[in-house]
Scaffold this active site. Structure first.
Site, PDB file in Angstrom:
ATOM      1  N   GLU A  12     -48.868-132.271   3.196  1.00 31.47           N
ATOM      2  CA  GLU A  12     -50.166-132.373   3.875  1.00 31.47           C
ATOM      3  C   GLU A  12     -50.045-132.268   5.396  1.00 31.47           C
ATOM      4  O   GLU A  12     -51.018-131.952   6.081  1.00 31.47           O
ATOM      5  CB  GLU A  12     -50.850-133.679   3.484  1.00 31.47           C
ATOM      6  N   GLY A  19     -50.780-147.074   4.401  1.00 30.48           N
ATOM      7  CA  GLY A  19     -49.614-147.829   4.867  1.00 30.48           C
ATOM      8  C   GLY A  19     -48.340-147.267   4.273  1.00 30.48           C
ATOM      9  O   GLY A  19     -48.380-146.299   3.503  1.00 30.48           O
ATOM     10  N   ALA A  33     -44.750-143.464  -3.360  1.00 30.96           N
ATOM     11  CA  ALA A  33     -45.081-143.632  -4.776  1.00 30.96           C
ATOM     12  C   ALA A  33     -43.855-144.036  -5.588  1.00 30.96           C
ATOM     13  O   ALA A  33     -43.921-144.902  -6.473  1.00 30.96           O
ATOM     14  CB  ALA A  33     -45.648-142.314  -5.309  1.00 30.96           C
ATOM     15  N   LYS A  41     -54.559-138.538   2.499  1.00 32.49           N
ATOM     16  CA  LYS A  41     -54.260-138.526   3.932  1.00 32.49           C
ATOM     17  C   LYS A  41     -54.430-137.121   4.492  1.00 32.49           C
ATOM     18  O   LYS A  41     -53.737-136.201   4.059  1.00 32.49           O
ATOM     19  CB  LYS A  41     -52.832-139.026   4.164  1.00 32.49           C
ATOM     20  N   ASN A  55     -43.133-134.109   3.622  1.00 28.30           N
ATOM     21  CA  ASN A  55     -43.341-133.536   4.958  1.00 28.30           C
ATOM     22  C   ASN A  55     -42.008-133.410   5.680  1.00 28.30           C
ATOM     23  O   ASN A  55     -41.692-132.379   6.265  1.00 28.30           O
ATOM     24  CB  ASN A  55     -44.308-134.423   5.747  1.00 28.30           C
ATOM     25  N   LYS A  92     -49.452-139.178  10.880  1.00 32.93           N
ATOM     26  CA  LYS A  92     -48.001-139.454  10.814  1.00 32.93           C
ATOM     27  C   LYS A  92     -47.294-138.310  10.071  1.00 32.93           C
ATOM     28  O   LYS A  92     -46.109-138.056  10.291  1.00 32.93           O
ATOM     29  CB  LYS A  92     -47.705-140.815  10.184  1.00 32.93           C
ATOM     30  N   SER A 135     -40.117-138.329   1.612  1.00 38.22           N
ATOM     31  CA  SER A 135     -41.221-137.651   2.308  1.00 38.22           C
ATOM     32  C   SER A 135     -41.127-136.134   2.166  1.00 38.22           C
ATOM     33  O   SER A 135     -40.180-135.504   2.629  1.00 38.22           O
ATOM     34  CB  SER A 135     -41.207-138.020   3.799  1.00 38.22           C
TER      35      SER A 135
HETATM   36  N1  LIG Z   1     -46.868-139.814  -2.753  1.00 32.70           N
HETATM   37  C1  LIG Z   1     -46.967-140.877  -1.982  1.00 32.70           C
HETATM   38  O1  LIG Z   1     -46.004-141.625  -1.807  1.00 32.70           O
HETATM   39  C2  LIG Z   1     -48.275-141.215  -1.324  1.00 32.70           C
HETATM   40  C3  LIG Z   1     -48.404-142.453  -0.697  1.00 32.70           C
HETATM   41  C4  LIG Z   1     -49.614-142.766  -0.089  1.00 32.70           C
HETATM   42  C5  LIG Z   1     -50.660-141.861  -0.110  1.00 32.70           C
HETATM   43  N2  LIG Z   1     -50.500-140.671  -0.713  1.00 32.70           N
HETATM   44  C6  LIG Z   1     -51.624-139.737  -0.703  1.00 32.70           C
HETATM   45  O2  LIG Z   1     -52.119-139.584  -2.017  1.00 32.70           O
HETATM   46  C7  LIG Z   1     -52.645-138.263  -2.197  1.00 32.70           C
HETATM   47  C8  LIG Z   1     -52.023-137.658  -3.439  1.00 32.70           C
HETATM   48  O3  LIG Z   1     -50.637-137.529  -3.184  1.00 32.70           O
HETATM   49  P1  LIG Z   1     -49.573-137.409  -4.348  1.00 32.70           P
HETATM   50  O4  LIG Z   1     -48.262-137.715  -3.754  1.00 32.70           O
HETATM   51  O5  LIG Z   1     -49.999-138.195  -5.534  1.00 32.70           O
HETATM   52  O6  LIG Z   1     -49.687-135.859  -4.662  1.00 32.70           O
HETATM   53  P2  LIG Z   1     -48.992-135.057  -5.842  1.00 32.70           P
HETATM   54  O7  LIG Z   1     -48.660-133.728  -5.322  1.00 32.70           O
HETATM   55  O8  LIG Z   1     -47.907-135.869  -6.453  1.00 32.70           O
HETATM   56  O9  LIG Z   1     -50.131-134.937  -6.952  1.00 32.70           O
HETATM   57  C9  LIG Z   1     -51.292-134.348  -6.733  1.00 32.70           C
HETATM   58  C10 LIG Z   1     -52.178-134.529  -7.968  1.00 32.70           C
HETATM   59  O10 LIG Z   1     -53.515-134.270  -7.566  1.00 32.70           O
HETATM   60  C11 LIG Z   1     -54.170-133.592  -8.576  1.00 32.70           C
HETATM   61  N3  LIG Z   1     -54.656-132.296  -8.079  1.00 32.70           N
HETATM   62  C12 LIG Z   1     -53.949-131.325  -7.458  1.00 32.70           C
HETATM   63  N4  LIG Z   1     -54.730-130.279  -7.173  1.00 32.70           N
HETATM   64  C13 LIG Z   1     -55.953-130.585  -7.629  1.00 32.70           C
HETATM   65  C14 LIG Z   1     -57.187-129.904  -7.640  1.00 32.70           C
HETATM   66  N5  LIG Z   1     -57.333-128.680  -7.127  1.00 32.70           N
HETATM   67  N6  LIG Z   1     -58.245-130.525  -8.185  1.00 32.70           N
HETATM   68  C15 LIG Z   1     -58.115-131.741  -8.722  1.00 32.70           C
HETATM   69  N7  LIG Z   1     -56.970-132.439  -8.752  1.00 32.70           N
HETATM   70  C16 LIG Z   1     -55.904-131.861  -8.202  1.00 32.70           C
HETATM   71  C17 LIG Z   1     -53.222-133.389  -9.724  1.00 32.70           C
HETATM   72  O11 LIG Z   1     -53.440-134.404 -10.675  1.00 32.70           O
HETATM   73  C18 LIG Z   1     -51.865-133.560  -9.084  1.00 32.70           C
HETATM   74  O12 LIG Z   1     -50.922-134.085  -9.947  1.00 32.70           O
HETATM   75  C19 LIG Z   1     -52.282-137.490  -0.930  1.00 32.70           C
HETATM   76  O13 LIG Z   1     -53.382-137.339  -0.079  1.00 32.70           O
HETATM   77  C20 LIG Z   1     -51.213-138.350  -0.257  1.00 32.70           C
HETATM   78  O14 LIG Z   1     -51.227-138.278   1.157  1.00 32.70           O
HETATM   79  C21 LIG Z   1     -49.329-140.326  -1.336  1.00 32.70           C
END
Ligand SMILES: NC(=O)c1ccc[n+]([C@@H]2O[C@H](COP(=O)([O-])OP(=O)(O)OC[C@H]3O[C@@H](n4cnc5c(N)ncnc54)[C@H](O)[C@@H]3O)[C@@H](O)[C@H]2O)c1
Length: 334
Positions: A277, A133, A137, A105, A253, A188, A251
């Site tokens: 983000e 949506g 996680a 996102k 954020n 959001k 969250s």
């Molecule tokens: N966490 C949530 O609940 C959730 C829900 C929906 C969407 N998202 C989206 O999913 C995406 C990931 O979020 P997250 O919560 O899993 O993040 P996170 O911070 O938990 O994990 C990020 C992961 O990305 C990888 N990463 C980090 N830096 C990197 C780099 N330079 N090169 C390659 N890989 C790298 C690593 O494996 C790291 O563990 C985001 O864009 C977020 O908006 C997250």
């Protein structure tokens, strides 16, 4: 059974991996970082990203990005800042008939492109979809009932994603509006940061409700100007994701916003919380709004607080004393 590689072993990538593995799919998770994989192999979990959740042993873990080859679906679960570099690395291995599913996102810094636009540049021959949506996680991983939507220019591919990822605890709706789904999901985070600031200041529920409803209004204004459907912003990727992000301590954020509201310097708050983000997205969304001539007063004030040292109190005063107007754009226009 589908074959799926998930790029990114963060909280969301792992939660989707568990959900897909439980549903009987063949799941591989790729991480850039060997230590993340070593930790999961050693302890059975990745506490720093998904504390208290055991990772199924049947999920394959690798740092070899060629694991993206020959799959039905590759899910991009990398924070938006790194999506282009990871996709460029994966591109030589991805078959043309693999569906790419974006979950990141944000908007790309500089180009201000949406993530599926970035991915289309990396995988020009592939079908690219978005999955978005209200889906923390921490809850997806525990099988807590969750609804999301998938949008894709190819309806058949969207139906495939829906059929593949839906199960008793994860319900996927199809939406035809890629732009709207992405803009709602990305922006959001800006409003959630602002909501956190208000919580940190100890302001009330009225203020939060005002931020959320006026927030979705300005997100929709930008999205519609980009070609999105108004209706999408009333759905899961719009108000749905906004509610979950503005109201939950899951969250990051909102948590960063709370620290800022309590007086922590914005950059330091982001450093303490980790992946926030909404921070870069505030700047990118503000730049995009200026470029497109769209009024986004909350985003503008938050950008001034985050990047120009504007006092929060002054920003709230400015928002509250804007010229009087009608609530909806159609009334405004007529
Ligand atoms: N966490 C949530 O609940 C959730 C829900 C929906 C969407 N998202 C989206 O999913 C995406 C990931 O979020 P997250 O919560 O899993 O993040 P996170 O911070 O938990 O994990 C990020 C992961 O990305 C990888 N990463 C980090 N830096 C990197 C780099 N330079 N090169 C390659 N890989 C790298 C690593 O494996 C790291 O563990 C985001 O864009 C977020 O908006 C997250």
């Amino acid at each position: 059974m589908a074959t799926i590689t998930i790029l990114g072993s963060g909280g969301f990538g792992l939660s989707l991996a568990i959900m897909c593995d439980n549903a009987g799919h063949d799941v591989t998770v790729w991480s850039k970082f060997q230590d993340e994989i070593d930790t999961i192999n050693r302890t059975g979990e990745l506490k720093s990203k998904l504390p208290g959740v055991l990772i199924n042993k049947t999920i394959k873990l690798t740092t070899d990005i060629s694991a993206a080859k020959g799959k039905d679906m590759v899910i991009v679960g990398i924070p938006s800042n790194f999506v282009r570099s990871v996709c460029e690395e994966a591109a030589p291995y991805i078959d043309k008939d693999t569906i790419i599913v974006n979950t990141a996102k944000g908007l790309e810094a500089g180009s201000l492109k949406r993530m599926t636009e970035v991915e289309k540049e990396c995988f020009p021959d592939n079908i690219i979809a978005v999955l978005t949506g209200p889906s923390h996680a921490e809850e997806v991983a525990r099988g807590i009932p969750t609804t999301v939507c998938t949008a894709c220019e190819n309806r058949e591919a969207a139906n495939f994603i829906q059929q593949t990822l839906s199960n008793n605890t994860f319900r996927v709706y199809v939406n035809d509006d890629v732009i709207g789904c992405e803009i709602g999901g990305s922006l959001k985070n800006v409003i959630a940061l602002a909501a956190g600031v208000c919580d940190g200041l100890g302001l009330g529920d009225n203020t939060k409700a005002a931020l959320m409803t006026r927030g979705i209004r300005e997100i929709a204004r930008l999205g519609i100007a980009m070609g999105a459907e108004r209706d999408t912003f009333a759905g899961l990727s719009g108000i749905g994701d906004l509610i979950v992000t503005c109201c939950s301590m899951h969250s990051r954020n909102r948590r960063a916003g709370i620290l800022i509201g309590k007086g922590t310097d914005p950059a330091e708050a982001v450093r303490q919380v980790g992946t926030v983000e909404g921070y870069s997205c505030t700047k990118n969304a503000y730049d995009l709004a200026k470029k497109m001539g769209i009024e986004m007063p909350i985003t503008e004030e938050l950008a001034k607080v985050l990047f120009e040292g504007a006092p929060v109190g002054e920003s709230i005063k400015k928002l509250m004393s804007r010229p009087s107007k009608n609530e909806t754009e159609s009334q405004f226009l007529s």
